[in-house]
Design an enzyme around this catalytic site. Structure first.
Site, PDB file in Angstrom:
ATOM      1  N   GLU A 188       0.826  -1.218   0.000  1.00 40.10           N
ATOM      2  CA  GLU A 188       0.000   0.000   0.000  1.00 40.10           C
ATOM      3  C   GLU A 188       0.860   1.267   0.000  1.00 40.10           C
ATOM      4  OE1 GLU A 188      -3.610   2.244   2.468  1.00 40.10           O
ATOM      5  OE2 GLU A 188      -2.792   0.373   3.248  1.00 40.10           O
ATOM      6  N   LYS A 230      -2.527  -2.103  -3.088  1.00 38.96           N
ATOM      7  CA  LYS A 230      -3.582  -1.229  -2.536  1.00 38.96           C
ATOM      8  C   LYS A 230      -3.161   0.225  -2.741  1.00 38.96           C
ATOM      9  CE  LYS A 230      -6.325  -0.091   1.559  1.00 38.96           C
ATOM     10  NZ  LYS A 230      -6.849  -0.536   2.868  1.00 38.96           N
TER      11      LYS A 230
END
Length: 364
Positions: A188, A230
């Site tokens: 992420e 992500k």
């Protein structure tokens, strides 16, 4: 040049690939329920509920004990350490409740930011020390994937090349350690929406960040088929006066991904970044309808954008359980539709779903 020291066995690779594919199969996405105690406290404060372990447990029990059909929309749930070991009111571990529904259990692994000296308030992420041991224990406890959030912001001299490279390498080291312990790493790198930058500026920065991340993952011999990404959607800064349509956001986002993310990555699960519930769904739907090649599953990993209406419906009262679960289920279903490009906006959303969820300098 042959790889003389393979990082993973074929069996390890298959397990990781299978887990990653399960999470994003058939439009499924991820519920990010890994808010820290402090972040959850801010959410509870807004609905005038005290931030106690029992109140946090009660709200999450309501989410996790929703009807089994939730497994048609949610493929994975990210938990905070506290939540992984909590039980429902009958004494059953939350993680076992989720597993029995066919949902993959994940865990937040980063330990927050640390300042990068000599930069404009930029940060790197802590948590590599002892990470292998933590991953091994979590795997024994039924966890199959991890999450690590790196934060980059757009401002004067930001993100610096130092911040980009440092965070990319930290994400790659984390991903490698996860895979060695049988956990699928969710990578992420978030370019946060704070600021007044336009869509084009965000796209430029997002491309630079993602290119650095995938170079680092390659350098660290990370098996891409056993990972998930992500990222932020490409959006203008929260303070930007120019407004963009979901189609413009989609084109900028998919273009950035197309230029930087290898097709070997099975799924890209977007964060909602403080968008309202409805905007997060509309943008995801537009991304899946974008007329560009999309070799990956494009889905969601939402926290606030799956929980805001449910939290408002709950209000800390046990008698609101049914309404809370219905609100959560509705957001899960519409985001699953959006992940297939099949969401139809009816214009009948409640007030909670259209309210901006932006928080400046947001931390989990």
């Amino acid at each position: 040049m042959a790889h003389r020291f393979p990082a993973l066995t074929p069996e390890q690779k298959k397990e990781l690939s299978d887990i990653a594919q399960r999470i994003v199969a058939n439009g499924k996405g991820i519920l990010a329920a890994d808010e820290s105690v402090g972040t959850m406290g801010n959410r509870l404060q807004r609905i005038k509920v005290e931030n106690t372990e029992e109140n946090r447990r009660q709200f999450r029990e309501i989410l996790f004990t929703v009807d089994n059909s939730i497994n048609q929309s949610i493929g994975g749930v990210i938990l905070f350490h506290e939540t992984l070991y909590q039980k429902d009111s009958q004494g059953k571990l939350f993680r076992n409740i989720l597993k029995e529904k066919g949902i993959v259990v994940g865990i937040k692994l980063d330990q927050g930011g640390a300042p990068l000296a000599g930069t404009n308030k930029e940060t790197t992420i802590q948590g590599l020390d002892g990470l292998s041991e933590r991953c091994a224990q979590y795997k024994k406890d039924g966890v199959d994937f991890g999450k690590w959030r790196a934060v980059l912001r757009i401002a004067d001299q930001c993100p610096s090349s130092l911040a980009i490279q440092e965070n990319a390498n930290t994400l790659a080291r984390y991903a490698s350690i996860c895979q060695q312990n049988g956990l699928v790493p969710i990578v992420e790198p978030e370019v946060i929406p704070d600021g007044d930058h336009d869509l084009e500026h965000c796209q430029y920065v997002t491309e630079k960040v993602l290119a650095a991340v995938y170079k680092a993952l390659n350098d660290h011999h990370v098996y891409l088929e056993g990972t998930l990404l992500k990222p932020n959607m490409v959006t203008a800064g929260h303070a930007c006066t120019k407004k963009y349509t979901p189609e413009q956001v989609a084109m900028a986002t998919v273009t950035a991904l197309h230029r930087t993310v290898p097709a070997a990555v099975p799924g890209i699960c977007f964060l909602s970044g403080g968008m309202s519930e409805e905007d997060a769904t509309l943008n995801l739907n537009a991304i899946n309808l974008c007329p560009l090649p999309k070799p990956w599953k494009l889905s969601f990993s939402y926290g606030r954008a799956l929980q805001a209406s449910a939290l408002a419906a709950w209000g800390g009262k046990a008698e609101n359980k049914k309404a809370t679960q219905e609100a959560f289920m509705k957001r899960a279903v519409v985001n699953c539709q959006a992940a297939k490009g099949q969401y139809v906006h009816t214009g009948s959303s409640g007030a909670a779903s259209t309210q901006s969820l932006f928080t400046a300098s947001y931390t989990y």
